[in-house]
Design an enzyme around this catalytic site. Structure first.
Site, PDB file in Angstrom:
ATOM      1  N   GLU A  92       0.916  -1.093  -0.012  1.00 50.34           N
ATOM      2  CA  GLU A  92       0.017  -0.137   0.089  1.00 50.34           C
ATOM      3  C   GLU A  92       0.811   1.223  -0.041  1.00 50.34           C
ATOM      4  O   GLU A  92       1.975   1.200   0.526  1.00 50.34           O
ATOM      5  CB  GLU A  92      -0.975  -0.002   1.151  1.00 50.34           C
ATOM      6  CG  GLU A  92      -1.949  -1.021   1.058  1.00 50.34           C
ATOM      7  CD  GLU A  92      -2.960  -1.171   2.512  1.00 50.34           C
ATOM      8  OE1 GLU A  92      -3.886  -1.862   2.332  1.00 50.34           O
ATOM      9  OE2 GLU A  92      -2.646  -0.520   3.600  1.00 50.34           O
ATOM     10  N   CYS A 113       6.740  -6.910   6.818  1.00 54.86           N
ATOM     11  CA  CYS A 113       7.597  -6.109   7.785  1.00 54.86           C
ATOM     12  C   CYS A 113       8.391  -7.150   8.714  1.00 54.86           C
ATOM     13  O   CYS A 113       7.790  -8.159   9.307  1.00 54.86           O
ATOM     14  CB  CYS A 113       7.322  -5.180   8.408  1.00 54.86           C
ATOM     15  SG  CYS A 113       8.840  -4.461   9.314  1.00 54.86           S
ATOM     16  N   CYS A 120       2.029  -1.912  15.476  1.00 54.55           N
ATOM     17  CA  CYS A 120       2.076  -1.994  14.006  1.00 54.55           C
ATOM     18  C   CYS A 120       1.406  -3.015  13.126  1.00 54.55           C
ATOM     19  O   CYS A 120       1.828  -4.215  13.531  1.00 54.55           O
ATOM     20  CB  CYS A 120       3.588  -1.595  13.522  1.00 54.55           C
ATOM     21  SG  CYS A 120       3.494  -1.639  11.579  1.00 54.55           S
ATOM     22  N   GLU A 161      10.533  -1.782   6.665  1.00 54.83           N
ATOM     23  CA  GLU A 161      11.745  -1.247   7.114  1.00 54.83           C
ATOM     24  C   GLU A 161      12.678  -0.911   6.073  1.00 54.83           C
ATOM     25  O   GLU A 161      13.302  -1.672   5.598  1.00 54.83           O
ATOM     26  CB  GLU A 161      12.504  -2.033   8.275  1.00 54.83           C
ATOM     27  CG  GLU A 161      13.909  -1.750   8.504  1.00 54.83           C
ATOM     28  CD  GLU A 161      14.273  -0.169   9.150  1.00 54.83           C
ATOM     29  OE1 GLU A 161      14.643   0.761   8.497  1.00 54.83           O
ATOM     30  OE2 GLU A 161      13.328   0.253  10.265  1.00 54.83           O
ATOM     31  N   SER A 215      12.906   5.974  14.973  1.00 58.81           N
ATOM     32  CA  SER A 215      11.649   5.585  15.959  1.00 58.81           C
ATOM     33  C   SER A 215      12.130   5.302  17.100  1.00 58.81           C
ATOM     34  O   SER A 215      12.898   4.225  17.400  1.00 58.81           O
ATOM     35  CB  SER A 215      10.692   4.540  15.189  1.00 58.81           C
ATOM     36  OG  SER A 215       9.680   4.244  15.770  1.00 58.81           O
ATOM     37  N   CYS A 333      -0.431   5.907  10.276  1.00 61.41           N
ATOM     38  CA  CYS A 333       0.723   5.231  10.610  1.00 61.41           C
ATOM     39  C   CYS A 333       0.557   4.067  11.479  1.00 61.41           C
ATOM     40  O   CYS A 333      -0.091   4.004  12.581  1.00 61.41           O
ATOM     41  CB  CYS A 333       1.745   6.341  11.327  1.00 61.41           C
ATOM     42  SG  CYS A 333       2.082   7.736  10.442  1.00 61.41           S
TER      43      CYS A 333
END
Length: 357
Positions: A92, A113, A120, A161, A215, A333
């Site tokens: 996406e 990921c 997440c 990532e 992050s 996010c």
């Protein structure tokens, strides 16, 4: 020859046996990226592309394309694209409106990921594979082709990532920032990393013009480890050393992304830990409300966030609150997971809009 996979120097090398002029090579490159050619024939017909180059491209070149499975538009104007790749997997991208002036595109760099950050949704998918450069760039190409405003920035903050997929994402950024490519300023291209220390150090050594966002989410290692498993592989002191080196080389503040989670990381002790951890390092703190569809983690109340911002004054550093839009379509996010959400479903085959200059 995949024309969407090559940086300008790589294209020059690939066409070198034909001895084209530098201008001819740039015209081919610009036809693909600046003008968004949809077929090899369009590239061949571009002005100043020599006949021998055009003949070679017709015989050997290709322009693969992601399939747009769906577009969804949020109430706040964010648009999420769901793409399927011929190489397998779905990813996406999000078109982010900046006032009424321009768009930024949030792109994915991996299918799934491997980092499994606990808040997440992408991390819950697990890792499938890295995206190729052309798959990253085609997200921007297709979003730009339908945009009614210019695309002026790209953030590698979608699925995956980006620093794990280092070579492909850096090549993509090189094309995005090339004047004959997308002509996006290097300072308007941002890589978000959860803390891949070796790659951060490599990035700093190589001197790229793009920006990194780090992050952190908690400067208390025990807390950070609860939500960011990467803490076990690259502990916070290692990350902080890499950030310090980054700021010294670039002579700018480091962007510290801090996911605000109610009842977890918004106390005075958290602010004091940030102060102690980044003492002597120029930083700016980017506060982002957590968005967790599972309900395990909740965003802070207005009172809780205000109190934490007051606590953060001990840093004597700039503090910003990033708006995480598109919540109603799963574009915020931490919510990208290549699945269905609400929001207004747009036509799968949208009309091409003349790109703004």
């Amino acid at each position: 020859m995949n024309l969407k996979q090559l940086s300008l120097p790589e294209l020059e090398q690939a066409l070198a046996p034909l001895a084209p002029t530098p201008t001819a090579v740039r015209k081919v490159f610009a036809a693909v990226f600046a003008h968004g050619a949809s077929t090899v024939e369009e590239v061949c017909r571009a002005p100043q592309v020599p006949k021998k180059v055009a003949e070679y491209l017709r015989a050997h070149a290709e322009l693969p394309r992601l399939e747009v499975v769906e577009r969804r538009q949020a109430e706040d104007g964010f648009v999420k694209y769901l793409f399927a790749s011929p190489l397998g997997g779905r990813v996406e991208a999000v078109r982010i409106p900046i006032f009424d002036e321009k768009y930024i595109v949030c792109v994915s760099s991996q299918v799934g990921c491997a980092l499994a950050c606990d808040f997440c949704m992408t991390g819950k998918l697990g890792f499938q594979r890295n995206l190729k450069t052309w798959e990253i760039l085609d997200q921007v190409l297709q979003v730009r082709a339908e945009a009614d405003r210019p695309v002026r920035g790209v953030v590698f903050m979608g699925m995956g990532e980006p620093l794990i997929n280092y070579n492909e994402t850096i090549r993509a950024a090189q094309v995005l920032s090339n004047p004959a490519g997308f002509s996006i300023s290097g300072t308007s291209i941002t890589f978000s990393t959860a803390g891949m220390v070796p790659q951060i150090r490599r990035y700093t050594r190589e001197g790229h013009p793009y920006r990194l966002a780090f992050s952190v989410t908690s400067a208390i290692p025990e807390k950070r480890a609860k939500v960011l498993p990467i803490e076990k592989a690259h502990p916070l002191p290692e990350l902080v050393d890499a950030i310090r080196e980054y700021t010294q080389v670039r002579r700018e503040r480091a962007m510290i992304a801090y996911v605000a989670i109610s009842g977890f990381n918004l106390q005075l002790e958290d602010a004091l830990a940030l102060k102690e951890t980044f003492e002597g390092i120029p930083i700016k703190v980017d506060l982002i409300d957590v968005t967790d569809p599972t309900g395990k983690y909740l965003p802070p109340s207005a009172e809780e966030l205000k109190a934490f911002r007051d606590h953060l004054q001990v840093l004597k550093s700039p503090i910003a609150r990033r708006y995480s839009g598109g919540k109603d379509i799963g574009a915020a996010c931490g919510t990208l997971e290549a699945s269905q959400y609400g929001g207004k479903v747009l036509a799968v085959t949208a009309p091409r809009v003349e790109q703004a200059s």
